[in-house]
Structure formats: structure tokens, C-alpha cells
Design a protein around this motif. Structure first.
Motif, short mmCIF file in Angstrom:
data_model
loop_
_atom_site.label_atom_id
_atom_site.label_comp_id
_atom_site.label_asym_id
_atom_site.label_seq_id
_atom_site.Cartn_x
_atom_site.Cartn_y
_atom_site.Cartn_z
N THR A 285 0.86 -1.19 0.00
CA THR A 285 0.00 0.00 0.00
C THR A 285 0.89 1.24 0.00
O THR A 285 1.96 1.25 0.60
CB THR A 285 -0.91 0.01 1.23
N LYS A 344 -3.93 1.21 -2.58
CA LYS A 344 -3.60 -0.19 -2.34
C LYS A 344 -3.40 -0.90 -3.67
O LYS A 344 -4.17 -0.70 -4.60
CB LYS A 344 -4.71 -0.88 -1.55
N SER A 393 -9.29 -1.69 1.99
CA SER A 393 -8.98 -0.28 1.73
C SER A 393 -10.09 0.66 2.15
O SER A 393 -9.94 1.87 2.07
CB SER A 393 -8.68 -0.08 0.24
N THR A 396 -9.66 3.85 4.50
CA THR A 396 -9.10 5.14 4.07
C THR A 396 -9.94 6.34 4.50
O THR A 396 -9.39 7.31 5.04
CB THR A 396 -8.93 5.15 2.54
N ASP A 430 -1.42 -6.41 6.07
CA ASP A 430 -2.33 -5.28 5.87
C ASP A 430 -2.53 -4.47 7.15
O ASP A 430 -3.03 -3.34 7.09
CB ASP A 430 -3.68 -5.77 5.36
N THR A 433 -1.48 -0.81 7.58
CA THR A 433 -2.31 0.33 7.18
C THR A 433 -2.71 1.16 8.38
O THR A 433 -2.91 2.38 8.27
CB THR A 433 -3.56 -0.17 6.43
#
Length: 662
Positions: A285, A344, A393, A396, A430, A433
Motif C-alpha cells: 500500500t 492499495k 482499503s 481510508t 495489511d 495500514t
């Protein structure tokens, strides 16, 4: 007027009086009534919308209290089906439009049918279908005008309204196809098939209508976006030639505002923006950081509830033609001079971007932008608790909200709601993130004053796997002095400028029409036995519209850019070496330490599944407080949470869906 248009009252009383007063002018001729009734009101509403949004922007309160009516209208009415998740507000507009379509078609069929024979009724019904198709076409372009000043008046955004553009397109083409097929059948029955090749100089052009329908069918059948856009232009162009400019004014406001918005975006996309740094995460990402205009009032996206977007185009290094929209993740309070988006790796374009940024020889990337689009919303501050549910994602939009609340808790400017972040990731990698909750330029932020609980779920790994060779990398770029910081298309007072452009360009359009109509078209119609071609009038009107939009918008854009060039010149070009070490991950590197010290479940630990029942149990815990539930992620996740919030099990849950695709 749309409501009354099918009735005998409009046709036999209102229209006759209006035509006597408005269509007798030598400047506009038969266009006068359509301009005043169908074009002017929408243009005036868009101007009022610009003034309203400007005043709202400069007087945004520190804390937004939600009205009970807005909360009720914002609740999900439908959670599944072809329209997706639909609130009561959206459903109300949709049902009102469907009711208008049914009323119009039924009234058109009822009025005047008693005096007609069966075949004449069939022809009249075919003609009425064209009128209903025009009604749908009149609303077709409003949902996809990204810089619209009309949608925000009703709490709507362009990206959330795209689905209504699609359904309006279906309704438009259904009625237009019925109209075309009906006339062809009528001509075939009466042995008048030669009518298909007629192009009347002073009336309806059948050939243009058939071409418009042909491109409409191609547009309907294809799913390729680039083809759809080109065919849509041809469809509208031949529709204009088919009906003439007087009738086209029924749909002109939507087309006019869309063309204006598209041209402004084109002007903005010709500049290369200042790309200063990127953060590369182990899960591939990327966070891109751009320089942002520091003018006041500048771009202020503190809350991503409305999902403001930035469209990016990476020049030949990654892709020559592709544009991609991304949600803005930065916060104006913590990052006053930078704007960030998170990407991503999920396709070839993002993979090429990640590979380019990973190259040790990279010094700069040429990037053009369109936007940002969207407006600030602080509605989430009216809740006592915020529950944010995300998948992949979809986290975000919540990053900016958490950054905003981090700033507010440190500044103690107003009460801050409690936070519960429920996020699902495919792999343990992940989890990095979550490190983007803290901005790159934010320094050491004290998050202890923020009441935040994070439930992180890993859905595709039984045990979290950590690769110690991977870490977060920060890459610094070397922009050119010619690169410009990101700023609104029309500067800090963009709504005022947009209102000025809408009003000035439309006045110029009317002046050009009036001058040419009075001193060129009117003498031909008056002094000769022929009538000036309706198709030529339509083409002239289209040219005048494009000239007015391009001239006024270009002048305003250049004026704004010249005024802001002094502030852009103050941003010096500097070279920053790529750091030899990378910052540690607060969440990803904590997995091994958690596994070593914890033997039983914890509210902050990574979990292997994210079941609907578990989310339901978490939401039921908030029955005693006013809670806003924000969901961003896959469609099934949003539908499941919407059903829970609308089930009535908990009365204090106020649902808000944030969708990346309709």
C-alpha cells in the motif's frame, strides 16, 4: 412546470399565453419560452447554490448538531437490491421522480385520446414516450457533475449519486427506444417508410433522431467506459439535431453545467502538481503526499464523511491515459500544507506505481490531478460515539476522521466522541495500514486523550505471519520549481468564482444568441420565403454555448492562477535525501509481542474472522448512547450493517454508508 406540462391546462391555456408574450421577440424567436421556463430556473438555482455553499464554508461551526429530521432521513430504507443501500432521503427523491414519470405518461395518454382513432393513438403514444424520455434526460447529467452546486443543497454528492445517473440513463433509453420503434412501426403500417430518410429544414429531423437512437443502443449495449463516453456525446449531439434547439432547452441546464464542470477539470489537469513524498507499506500500500496551497481559506478536508476525492493521472512513467479516483486521507489541521491519498495495490496500474516508487533511482514523478471534489462535513461531531466499520482499503475515509479527532483531543476545542474502529484485513501485513492513522508530518502525537478502541480482524490467515525483512519505507521526491501545489480549481473562493462563471457565461450565451438571432436569422426568416434551418440553429447554439463556457471559464481560471502564483512561488524547491532507516510500525511489529504476552482474547488483538454476528454484538453494546455508524468496504458488509442499524434492535444507531462503487 414539469408537473403541469402534460395537462390540458398547460397546453391550451398557459402555453398559448406564454408563447404570445415570449416567442414574439425578434431576438430569440421560438426559443424565448423554453429559455425562461426550463433553462433559467435551474441556472438560477445553481447560482444560489454557489452563494449558499460559500457562506456555509466560511461559517462552518466548530461542532455540528444533527437535527432529528436529518437523522431520520439519513437512515437506510433499503439495504439490498438493484439500488444498493438507499437512505430515506434518496428513496424519497427516487419515488418522487418515478411518480412524476407515471403521472406524466398517464396524463399524456389520457388527454386528447378520445378524439383519435386506434392507429393515431398508437402514433400519439409513441410521441408521448419521447416526451417522457426527455424528462428523464433533463435530470441525467446532474448526478455526474462533480463540481455541482445543486447536489450539496440536498446533502448529496456526485460519487454517491452515480447509480441514479445509471438508472436515469436506462429510463431515458427505454422511452426513446419505444418512441423510435413506435414511429417505425407506424410508418411501415401506413407505407410511409420513406419518412425514415427525411431531414426537414424547419421541423423534426428523422435521420438525426435515428442516428441518435443508434448511438444510444450502442451506448446501452457496451460496458466499455471509454466507448460509453464517446457514444454519449454523439447521442446528445444527434438528439439536439433531431429536436432542435427550442426543445433542447428542456435538457440544456444539465448539459450546460456538466460541460462547464468538465472544461474546468480539463484546465486543471494540464498542470503538474508538486509530489513531495510517499510511504511504502509492507502490504504494498502506498501513501502519496502532495504539496497543498496554504492560502486561506484553502483546501480544508477535515472529515471524510462525504468522501472527497482526488483524481490522479501519472504521466508516461506509469500510464499515458488512465485517470483514477482516490479518497483524500489527510487532515487540514494536522497537515496544513500537504494533501495525501492512499493507494492499495490491486491492479496493473497500482502495481506499476508501487514498482516505480520502489526504484532506488527514482527522483520524481509527473502527476496531474483533477479535484478535489466534495465538501467538508462535521456531522460526526454531533454523536456521542462513532463506530467505524471498514473492510480492506475501506479504512481510508476513516483515517482523516481519526486524525481530526486526534487534533481536537489535543487542542481540547470541543467534546470529542468515543471511537470504536472495527477493521478487517486479508493478511497480517495489511495491519500496517493502521500506521497511517498518524500523518508523516504530524510529529509525536499524544493519542492517550483519545478514547479509541481498535478491533482488527485478519480474515485469510489462521495465524498472523510476520516477515521481519519488510518495513515501512519513506521515499522523498525532488519536484521541479514549475510544479504547483494542489489547490481548488478556482482558488480559495471557488464557489463564488463558480457562481460568477455560471452567470457570466450564460449571459454571454444569451447575448450571442440574441445578436445572431436579431441581425442574422430574423432577416432571413422575414424577408425570404424560406425558413432558417432548425439544424443550423441548433449547431449555432451549441457553438455559442461552447464558446461562452470556454471563454469565461478560461479567463477566470487564468485570473485565479495568476493571483495565486505569488503564494506558489514562495514554496521553494528543496532536495531531501531518502532516509537510511524506516520508521517502525506501531501495529505490525506488535503482533509478535502480543503472541508472546497474551494467552486469551483482547479487544485490540488481531482476530481470524469477522462474522456478522460479532459485529451485531458490538453494535448492541451502544444502545445507551447516541452513536453514528460509518461503514466503508465491500457491498455485503455495508448491507449487513445497514440491516442491523435499521432493524430496530438499537434505536440510537445512525447509519452512514461510504461506498467506493455504487
Amino acid at each position: 412546470m414539469w408537473l403541469m406540462r402534460p395537462t390540458n391546462t398547460y397546453r391550451n391555456v398557459w402555453r398559448i399565453k406564454l408563447q404570445d408574450k415570449l416567442n414574439s421577440t425578434t431576438y430569440f424567436g421560438s426559443q424565448g419560452m423554453s429559455i425562461l421556463i426550463f433553462a433559467f430556473p435551474i441556472m438560477f438555482i445553481s447560482l444560489l447554490g454557489c452563494l449558499y455553499l460559500h457562506l456555509k464554508e466560511i461559517s462552518s461551526p466548530a461542532r455540528a448538531e444533527l437535527r432529528r429530521s436529518s437523522r431520520v432521513l439519513g437512515r437506510p430504507a433499503l439495504s439490498k437490491g438493484p439500488l444498493g443501500i438507499v437512505s430515506w432521503m434518496q428513496l424519497s427523491f427516487f419515488l418522487m421522480f418515478i411518480a412524476l414519470v407515471i403521472w406524466s405518461f398517464a396524463t399524456y395518454l389520457k388527454t386528447g385520446f378520445d378524439q383519435l382513432k386506434s392507429l393515431q393513438r398508437f402514433r400519439t403514444a409513441s410521441f408521448r414516450m419521447a416526451l417522457i424520455g426527455t424528462l428523464s434526460c433533463a435530470f441525467l447529467f446532474f448526478p455526474v457533475t462533480r463540481g455541482s452546486s445543486i447536489l450539496p443543497l440536498f446533502g448529496l454528492t456526485s460519487d454517491a449519486s452515480v447509480k441514479y445517473h445509471v438508472w436515469l440513463g436506462h429510463i431515458t433509453l427505454i422511452f426513446f427506444f419505444g418512441h423510435s420503434a413506435g414511429y417505425i412501426i407506424y410508418w411501415a403500417i401506413n407505407d410511409e417508410i420513406c419518412e425514415m430518410v427525411k431531414w426537414d429544414k424547419a421541423g423534426i429531423s428523422n435521420v438525426a433522431g435515428e442516428l441518435s437512437m443508434l448511438f444510444g443502443l450502442i451506448l446501452w449495449a457496451t460496458t466499455f467506459r471509454r466507448v460509453r463516453r464517446k457514444i454519449l456525446r454523439l447521442f446528445m449531439f444527434f438528439f439536439l439535431l433531431h429536436v432542435g434547439i427550442s426543445f433542447f432547452y428542456l435538457v440544456l441546464p444539465g448539459v450546460y453545467l456538466f460541460l462547464l464542470d468538465r472544461y474546468l477539470r480539463f484546465l486543471q489537469s494540464q498542470q503538474k502538481v508538486r509530489f513531495i513524498s510517499a510511504r511504502l507499506l509492507p502490504n504494498e500500500t502506498v501513501e502519496l503526499n502532495f504539496s497543498k496551497s496554504s492560502e486561506r481559506p484553502a483546501i480544508r478536508f477535515r472529515a471524510q464523511l462525504q468522501r472527497p476525492q482526488l483524481r490522479l493521472h501519472l504521466r508516461s512513467s506509469v500510464s499515458t491515459f488512465q485517470w483514477h479516483p482516490f479518497t483524500i486521507s489527510s487532515n487540514s489541521n494536522l497537515e496544513p500544507d500537504t494533501l495525501s491519498v492512499i493507494i492499495k495495490k490491486e491492479g496493473s496500474w497500482s502495481q506499476k506505481l508501487y514498482q516505480a516508487l520502489s526504484s532506488p533511482s527514482l527522483e520524481r514523478l509527473e502527476i496531474a490531478v483533477e479535484g478535489p471534489y466534495g465538501h467538508v462535513s462535521t456531522d460526526f461531531l454531533g454523536h456521542d460515539c462513532l463506530i467505524m466499520v471498514s473492510g480492506g482499503s475501506g479504512i481510508t475515509p476513516f483515517i482523516s476522521i481519526i486524525r481530526e479527532l486526534l487534533f481536537m483531543s489535543a487542542a481540547q476545542s470541543c467534546p470529542v466522541p468515543k471511537l470504536r474502529l472495527i477493521c478487517a484485513f486479508k493478511t497480517a501485513a495489511d495491519l500496517t495500514t493502521l500506521d497511517l492513522l498518524f500523518p508523516l508530518s504530524g510529529g509525536k502525537l499524544d493519542a492517550s486523550q483519545l478514547d479509541l478502541i481498535i478491533d482488527a480482524f485478519v480474515t485469510r490467515e489462521k495465524e498472523p505471519i510476520v516477515d521481519p525483512r519488510k518495513s515501512i519505507q519513506t521515499v522523498w521526491l525532488k519536484p521541479l520549481s514549475s510544479d504547483v501545489p494542489i489547490s481548488p480549481i478556482l482558488g480559495p473562493r471557488s464557489w463564488l468564482w463558480l457562481g460568477a462563471i455560471i452567470s457570466s457565461s450564460f449571459i454571454l450565451f444569451l447575448l450571442l444568441l440574441g445578436i445572431v438571432g436579431r441581425f442574422y436569422i430574423y432577416p432571413i426568416d422575414k424577408n425570404t420565403n424560406t425558413v432558417y434551418s432548425y439544424s443550423s440553429k441548433a449547431v449555432l447554439a451549441l457553438i455559442f454555448m461552447c464558446v461562452s463556457i470556454a471563454g469565461v471559464a478560461s479567463a477566470a481560471f487564468l485570473w485565479v492562477r495568476r493571483a495565486s502564483s505569488s503564494s506558489a512561488a514562495q514554496i521553494k524547491n528543496f532536495d531531501v535525501p531518502t532516509p537510511t532507516s524506516s520508521p517502525a510500525s506501531l501495529f505490525y511489529n506488535a503482533i509478535e509481542s502480543w503472541k508472546a504476552t497474551h494467552t486469551r482474547p483482547s479487544s485490540r488483538r488481531p482476530r481470524c474472522t469477522m462474522e456478522k454476528g460479532r459485529i451485531c454484538r458490538i453494535l448492541l453494546q451502544f444502545d445507551n448512547m447516541d452513536s453514528g455508524v460509518l461503514v466503508s468496504g465491500p457491498r455485503e458488509m455495508r448491507s449487513d450493517v445497514a440491516r442491523i442499524c435499521s432493524s430496530g434492535l438499537v434505536n440510537n444507531l445512525h447509519f452512514q454508508s461510504i461506498s467506493f462503487t455504487w
